[in-house]
Design a protein around this motif. Structure first.
Motif, PDB file in Angstrom:
ATOM      1  N   ARG A 352       0.820  -1.245  -0.058  1.00  0.00           N
ATOM      2  CA  ARG A 352       0.044  -0.087   0.014  1.00  0.00           C
ATOM      3  C   ARG A 352       0.964   1.344   0.011  1.00  0.00           C
ATOM      4  NH1 ARG A 352      -3.768  -1.653   5.080  1.00  0.00           N
ATOM      5  NH2 ARG A 352      -1.593  -3.013   5.230  1.00  0.00           N
ATOM      6  N   ALA A 353       2.032   1.164   0.666  1.00  0.00           N
ATOM      7  CA  ALA A 353       2.904   2.510   0.725  1.00  0.00           C
ATOM      8  C   ALA A 353       3.382   2.640  -0.676  1.00  0.00           C
ATOM      9  CB  ALA A 353       3.858   2.393   1.935  1.00  0.00           C
ATOM     10  N   SER A 354       3.879   1.688  -1.168  1.00  0.00           N
ATOM     11  CA  SER A 354       4.467   1.803  -2.441  1.00  0.00           C
ATOM     12  C   SER A 354       3.380   2.217  -3.595  1.00  0.00           C
ATOM     13  CB  SER A 354       5.086   0.306  -3.021  1.00  0.00           C
ATOM     14  OG  SER A 354       5.654   0.287  -4.279  1.00  0.00           O
ATOM     15  N   ALA A 355       2.407   1.478  -3.519  1.00  0.00           N
ATOM     16  CA  ALA A 355       1.333   2.055  -4.650  1.00  0.00           C
ATOM     17  C   ALA A 355       0.936   3.548  -4.279  1.00  0.00           C
ATOM     18  CB  ALA A 355       0.245   1.072  -4.406  1.00  0.00           C
ATOM     19  N   ALA A 356       0.952   3.827  -2.991  1.00  0.00           N
ATOM     20  CA  ALA A 356       0.634   5.317  -2.590  1.00  0.00           C
ATOM     21  C   ALA A 356       1.449   6.344  -3.037  1.00  0.00           C
ATOM     22  CB  ALA A 356       0.338   5.518  -0.984  1.00  0.00           C
ATOM     23  N   LEU A 357       2.693   5.860  -3.033  1.00  0.00           N
ATOM     24  CA  LEU A 357       4.000   6.679  -3.531  1.00  0.00           C
ATOM     25  C   LEU A 357       3.689   7.140  -4.915  1.00  0.00           C
ATOM     26  CD1 LEU A 357       6.521   8.411  -2.983  1.00  0.00           C
ATOM     27  CD2 LEU A 357       7.768   6.179  -2.814  1.00  0.00           C
ATOM     28  N   ASP A 358       3.574   5.985  -5.732  1.00  0.00           N
ATOM     29  CA  ASP A 358       3.507   6.035  -7.166  1.00  0.00           C
ATOM     30  C   ASP A 358       2.255   6.998  -7.418  1.00  0.00           C
ATOM     31  OD1 ASP A 358       5.738   4.420  -7.650  1.00  0.00           O
ATOM     32  OD2 ASP A 358       4.487   2.536  -8.013  1.00  0.00           O
ATOM     33  N   ALA A 359       1.206   6.709  -6.825  1.00  0.00           N
ATOM     34  CA  ALA A 359      -0.187   7.448  -7.045  1.00  0.00           C
ATOM     35  C   ALA A 359       0.104   8.898  -6.847  1.00  0.00           C
ATOM     36  CB  ALA A 359      -1.241   7.079  -6.507  1.00  0.00           C
ATOM     37  N   LEU A 360       0.843   9.180  -5.844  1.00  0.00           N
ATOM     38  CA  LEU A 360       1.141  10.493  -5.330  1.00  0.00           C
ATOM     39  C   LEU A 360       1.867  11.412  -6.060  1.00  0.00           C
ATOM     40  CD1 LEU A 360       0.924  10.070  -1.276  1.00  0.00           C
ATOM     41  CD2 LEU A 360      -0.970  11.193  -2.925  1.00  0.00           C
ATOM     42  N   ALA A 361       3.091  10.842  -6.562  1.00  0.00           N
ATOM     43  CA  ALA A 361       3.816  11.204  -7.679  1.00  0.00           C
ATOM     44  C   ALA A 361       3.545  11.396  -8.874  1.00  0.00           C
ATOM     45  CB  ALA A 361       5.197  10.450  -7.769  1.00  0.00           C
ATOM     46  N   SER A 362       2.759  10.242  -9.556  1.00  0.00           N
ATOM     47  CA  SER A 362       2.287  10.395 -11.017  1.00  0.00           C
ATOM     48  C   SER A 362       1.313  11.215 -11.195  1.00  0.00           C
ATOM     49  CB  SER A 362       1.819   8.959 -11.200  1.00  0.00           C
ATOM     50  OG  SER A 362       2.950   8.032 -11.282  1.00  0.00           O
ATOM     51  N   GLY A 363       0.180  11.306 -10.442  1.00  0.00           N
ATOM     52  CA  GLY A 363      -0.999  12.307 -10.534  1.00  0.00           C
ATOM     53  C   GLY A 363      -0.304  13.781 -10.642  1.00  0.00           C
ATOM     54  N   PRO A 364       0.349  14.411  -9.846  1.00  0.00           N
ATOM     55  CA  PRO A 364       1.016  15.899 -10.057  1.00  0.00           C
ATOM     56  C   PRO A 364       1.795  15.851 -11.474  1.00  0.00           C
ATOM     57  CG  PRO A 364       1.066  15.313  -7.714  1.00  0.00           C
ATOM     58  CD  PRO A 364       0.652  13.897  -8.444  1.00  0.00           C
ATOM     59  N   GLN A 365       2.576  14.643 -11.700  1.00  0.00           N
ATOM     60  CA  GLN A 365       3.496  14.705 -12.958  1.00  0.00           C
ATOM     61  C   GLN A 365       2.584  14.776 -14.060  1.00  0.00           C
ATOM     62  OE1 GLN A 365       5.505  11.016 -13.577  1.00  0.00           O
ATOM     63  NE2 GLN A 365       7.222  12.341 -14.523  1.00  0.00           N
ATOM     64  N   SER A 366       1.211  14.002 -14.284  1.00  0.00           N
ATOM     65  CA  SER A 366       0.535  14.090 -15.345  1.00  0.00           C
ATOM     66  C   SER A 366      -0.008  15.592 -15.685  1.00  0.00           C
ATOM     67  CB  SER A 366      -0.786  13.198 -15.119  1.00  0.00           C
ATOM     68  OG  SER A 366      -0.186  11.826 -15.141  1.00  0.00           O
ATOM     69  N   LEU A 367      -0.524  16.308 -14.674  1.00  0.00           N
ATOM     70  CA  LEU A 367      -1.149  17.471 -14.726  1.00  0.00           C
ATOM     71  C   LEU A 367       0.144  18.525 -14.966  1.00  0.00           C
ATOM     72  CD1 LEU A 367      -3.229  17.642 -11.268  1.00  0.00           C
ATOM     73  CD2 LEU A 367      -3.742  17.699 -13.731  1.00  0.00           C
ATOM     74  N   ALA A 368       1.352  18.330 -14.619  1.00  0.00           N
ATOM     75  CA  ALA A 368       2.659  18.958 -15.006  1.00  0.00           C
ATOM     76  C   ALA A 368       2.974  19.185 -16.624  1.00  0.00           C
ATOM     77  CB  ALA A 368       3.615  18.842 -14.250  1.00  0.00           C
ATOM     78  N   ILE A 369       2.827  17.779 -16.932  1.00  0.00           N
ATOM     79  CA  ILE A 369       2.873  17.487 -18.482  1.00  0.00           C
ATOM     80  C   ILE A 369       1.947  18.448 -19.219  1.00  0.00           C
ATOM     81  CG2 ILE A 369       2.976  16.047 -20.392  1.00  0.00           C
ATOM     82  CD1 ILE A 369       3.721  13.633 -18.281  1.00  0.00           C
ATOM     83  N   GLY A 370       0.896  18.445 -18.800  1.00  0.00           N
ATOM     84  CA  GLY A 370      -0.280  19.245 -19.771  1.00  0.00           C
ATOM     85  C   GLY A 370       0.052  20.784 -19.448  1.00  0.00           C
ATOM     86  N   LEU A 371       0.469  21.104 -18.173  1.00  0.00           N
ATOM     87  CA  LEU A 371       0.658  22.609 -18.126  1.00  0.00           C
ATOM     88  C   LEU A 371       1.997  23.064 -18.839  1.00  0.00           C
ATOM     89  CD1 LEU A 371      -0.332  25.319 -16.625  1.00  0.00           C
ATOM     90  CD2 LEU A 371       1.102  24.462 -14.576  1.00  0.00           C
ATOM     91  N   GLY A 372       2.824  22.096 -18.913  1.00  0.00           N
ATOM     92  CA  GLY A 372       4.000  22.520 -19.368  1.00  0.00           C
ATOM     93  C   GLY A 372       3.907  22.750 -21.020  1.00  0.00           C
ATOM     94  N   ALA A 373       3.084  21.781 -21.532  1.00  0.00           N
ATOM     95  CA  ALA A 373       2.637  21.995 -23.043  1.00  0.00           C
ATOM     96  C   ALA A 373       1.986  23.248 -23.218  1.00  0.00           C
ATOM     97  CB  ALA A 373       2.069  20.773 -23.271  1.00  0.00           C
ATOM     98  N   LEU A 374       1.262  23.751 -22.239  1.00  0.00           N
ATOM     99  CA  LEU A 374       0.358  25.088 -22.595  1.00  0.00           C
ATOM    100  C   LEU A 374       1.396  26.065 -22.294  1.00  0.00           C
ATOM    101  CD1 LEU A 374      -1.903  26.757 -22.676  1.00  0.00           C
ATOM    102  CD2 LEU A 374      -2.191  26.664 -20.297  1.00  0.00           C
ATOM    103  N   LEU A 375       2.369  26.242 -21.454  1.00  0.00           N
ATOM    104  CA  LEU A 375       3.364  27.097 -21.139  1.00  0.00           C
ATOM    105  C   LEU A 375       4.481  27.397 -22.210  1.00  0.00           C
ATOM    106  CD1 LEU A 375       3.668  27.073 -17.119  1.00  0.00           C
ATOM    107  CD2 LEU A 375       2.378  28.665 -18.541  1.00  0.00           C
TER     108      LEU A 375
END
Length: 433
Positions: A352-375
């Motif tokens: 659970r800790a490993s999966a949570a770390l992946d999720a908490l890192a991957s979610g913001p990263q996905s949003l950052a990819i989209g925002l980076g494409a805009l900026l």
């Protein structure tokens, strides 16, 4: 490394994992190429990656499943299930069955999440604490090597065999990994349901039972936030992945506007990053053992930060250095993260800790990819690289100031490397942050 590979069970697991990762590296890019070939659409090809990453929202649930099953059994079952999941692709010959590719991609994405948490937990069972950096380092070295050859191999197999036959080859690879995994015999650990050797439920399972299954699912997040060293690592990982997400689209602008080269030149930089990744993977165990997990993470993140600052001055020599530095830093940071997670998390909670770390890192990263494409179309790419470099340097400094929360490990073969089942490092009482 020699001491690690003398261990029969880890040696078998490493062979199985390598075969599984080869099949994975072939599949990831090849699915998108297949969709592009079927439809001629870049957008639909890109949607393949969306289908692969969408199951990340189920990461806490996947981690809960990992913590309620024997990890060796789950490793075998997930590889075998992934092989079966690919079989519908054998019937895809035109765009009329495009939905099958997306469905398989989504299912594979969920399997990928569960398998990642399973591997992290299984490594903890297979080796003593003193060898965890070595075990994580050798797996990262293979993964970085596959970043170099995997996409090329996948594209080559697709061109040579076609989509259905390529899927069959990958399915055979996952089946072979499952078959080798059957021979692995990890030391028994208490199960989250209380079926351990003593017949009693571990403390975390008791807490989860009191709060219901929802409390069990989010227990991994609670653990990451509660432990001082893991909390610091989590905040730094989120900051680092946000920075890396922004950088995904900036490299195209850098190659075009800064270096004045064709987009294909980005492939050269990716290859150089892969070479750096191989070197970083080989050195990561020694660095993490010498500096401690948070110290190793600080060094790795800082190296990546310097790699992101270099494009502010668009010079070819700096571009080469930046690619190698980023490649060097990433595996060191990842090995530090995984080792810290394994050392400071009870076995019954690690999935659970490993999966949570992946999720908490991957979610913001996905949003950052989209925002980076805009900026990137609105702001000078050099300013964005400078901002990312500054963010990563801040994350590296934050890790370095908490270095005392994770003491350096004993050398491989030293006093801590006893060969007995892994013991959890005691919690360090320190102020929050």
């Amino acid at each position: 490394m020699r001491e690690l590979l003398r261990r029969r069970d880890f040696r078998l697991f490493f062979v199985a994992l390598t075969v599984s990762m080869i099949a994975e590296s072939i599949l990831l890019l090849a699915l998108a190429i297949w969709v592009k070939e079927l439809t001629g659409s870049d957008g639909l090809a890109g949607a393949t990656f969306l289908a692969l990453t969408a199951p990340m929202v189920l990461a806490p649930l996947a981690g809960w499943v990992v913590d309620r099953m024997p990890r060796r059994t789950l490793f075998v079952a997930l590889n075998a299930a992934t092989a079966g999941l690919l079989l519908p692709l054998l019937a895809v010959h035109d765009a009329g069955r495009l939905w099958v590719v997306y469905a398989v991609a989504a299912g594979y994405g969920l399997s990928y999440i569960a398998l990642g948490a399973t591997v992290t937990a299984l490594v903890q069972e297979l080796v003593p604490a003193g060898l965890l950096p070595d075990a994580n380092g050798v797996t990262q070295t293979v993964k970085q090597g596959l970043r170099l050859v995997g996409p090329l191999l996948g594209a080559g197999l697709y061109v040579l065999l076609g989509g259905p036959a390529m899927a069959a080859v990958c399915a055979l690879g996952f089946l072979a990994a499952a078959a080798v995994g059957l021979a692995v015999r990890p030391a028994p650990v208490p199960a989250a349901g209380g079926d351990g050797p003593a017949g009693t439920a571990p403390p975390e399972a008791t807490v989860g039972a009191a709060g219901g299954w929802r409390a069990e699912v989010v227990a991994g997040v609670r653990h990451l936030v509660r432990e001082p060293a893991l909390r610091r690592a989590l905040l730094a990982v989120v900051a680092a992945t946000v920075g890396l997400g922004f950088g995904e689209t900036l490299w195209f602008a850098y190659v075009d506007q800064g270096l004045g080269r064709e987009p294909a030149f980005l492939g050269v930089l990716v290859s150089l990053q892969g070479i750096g990744g191989l070197l970083g993977g080989l050195a990561s165990a020694a660095l993490v053992r010498r500096l401690g997990e948070l110290g190793g993470m600080a060094l790795g993140v800082s190296a990546v930060a310097v790699g992101f600052l270099a494009p502010v001055w668009p010079v070819l020599a700096l571009a080469v250095a930046a690619a190698v530095l980023i490649g060097l830093g990433l595996p060191v940071a990842l090995v530090g993260t995984m080792t810290l997670l394994q050392r400071q998390t009870p076995p019954e909670l690690l999935g659970r800790a490993s999966a949570a770390l992946d999720a908490l890192a991957s979610g913001p990263q996905s949003l950052a990819i989209g925002l980076g494409a805009l900026l990137v179309g609105l702001v000078d790419y050099r300013l964005l690289f400078a901002a990312i470099g500054a963010l990563l340097l801040a994350a590296g400094g934050y890790l370095l100031t908490g270095r005392h929360l994770s003491a350096p490990s004993a050398p491989a073969g030293g006093p801590a490397d006893t060969g007995v089942p892994h013991q959890i490092a005691p919690r360090v009482d320190a102020p929050a942050g």
